[in-house]
Enzyme design. Sequence first.
Site, mmCIF file in Angstrom:
data_model
loop_
_atom_site.group_PDB
_atom_site.id
_atom_site.type_symbol
_atom_site.label_atom_id
_atom_site.label_comp_id
_atom_site.label_asym_id
_atom_site.label_seq_id
_atom_site.Cartn_x
_atom_site.Cartn_y
_atom_site.Cartn_z
ATOM 1 N N CYS A 142 0.827 -1.211 0.000
ATOM 2 C CA CYS A 142 0.000 0.000 0.000
ATOM 3 C C CYS A 142 0.859 1.258 0.000
ATOM 4 C CB CYS A 142 -0.991 -0.038 1.168
ATOM 5 S SG CYS A 142 -2.372 1.134 0.950
ATOM 6 N N HIS A 235 -4.260 -4.451 0.046
ATOM 7 C CA HIS A 235 -4.042 -5.077 1.353
ATOM 8 C C HIS A 235 -4.526 -6.526 1.326
ATOM 9 C CE1 HIS A 235 -2.589 -1.805 3.893
ATOM 10 N NE2 HIS A 235 -3.434 -0.995 3.276
ATOM 11 N N GLU A 237 -3.340 -8.882 2.797
ATOM 12 C CA GLU A 237 -3.149 -9.498 4.122
ATOM 13 C C GLU A 237 -4.304 -9.234 5.078
ATOM 14 O OE1 GLU A 237 -1.999 -5.286 4.873
ATOM 15 O OE2 GLU A 237 -1.802 -6.679 3.180
#
Length: 305
Positions: A142, A235, A237
């Site tokens: 990001c 993102h 994750e």
Amino acid sequence: MPIKIPDALPAREVLENENVFVIGETKALHQDIRPLKILILNLMPLKIATETHLLRSLSNSPLQIEVDFLMTSSHVSKNTPREHLFSFYKVFSEVQSDKYDGMIITGAPVELLEFEEVNYWEELTEIMEWSKHNVTSTFHICWGAQAGLYYHHGIKKYKLDKKMFGVFKHTVNNIHEPLMRGFNDIFHAPHSRYTEVKLAEIEANKNLSLLSASDEAGVYIVMSKDRRQIFVTGHSEYDAQTLNEEYKRDKAKGLDMAIPKNYFPDNDPSSEPMVLWRSHASLLYSNWLNYYVYQATPFQLDQIQ
């Protein structure tokens, strides 16, 4: 194979309850293998949550991984207990003479500032420069991806008219690159950002390769031609509730926040979110560890150049 983490790290209990294979430092001392050494520069304010997200993403691999957490010394997080930082984090001066198989640089909530206005920018650029000769492969996330693209390759970021917020469809732009091995032609990933990098500037840069993009969310995965730097603008994750927590936090602040796209069933925030990106996240991190870290790193870490 497990991820090696400190015995008392809070993420350990969460991950063990999910049947993620982790191993404490004490038990790892009795194993005669060389784990991959991964350094995580955690710039997110809620560091404990980010630790759990990243360790979960790294866990789907047959490789044993040893993780060090890094924080900036020029900026101390106000949202993470100091005792946690002192127990589990290092500063750059403590790792500067070390070498690592891989490194992750997270995002940070500073997108609307110019890079040079960020109070730890000078320290971050020192770390990014160091990574070029002391880390086999660095994975940027990001704002960390935007910062890396700007510092290493001169790619600017641009403010969006509104926040890119939700879960978006992406396509694979290079099916032959190992990082994209096993990906569906269309896959989903979360985004949460106020700025973007321009597709045309990525494609015009001879030192960069575009691996994935979205018609709505724009550039997603970019890689340096030497394959040592990977930049992911979203993102992957994030866990199931992260976008929901961000949405509720910003609404509570009185911000004019739109519901995250393609996230709640029927766009109903009272419903449980749909997780459309979990398999993609697992594959992205396992491909990175396998092809760009494990298969590229020297057995003797001091041979990294």
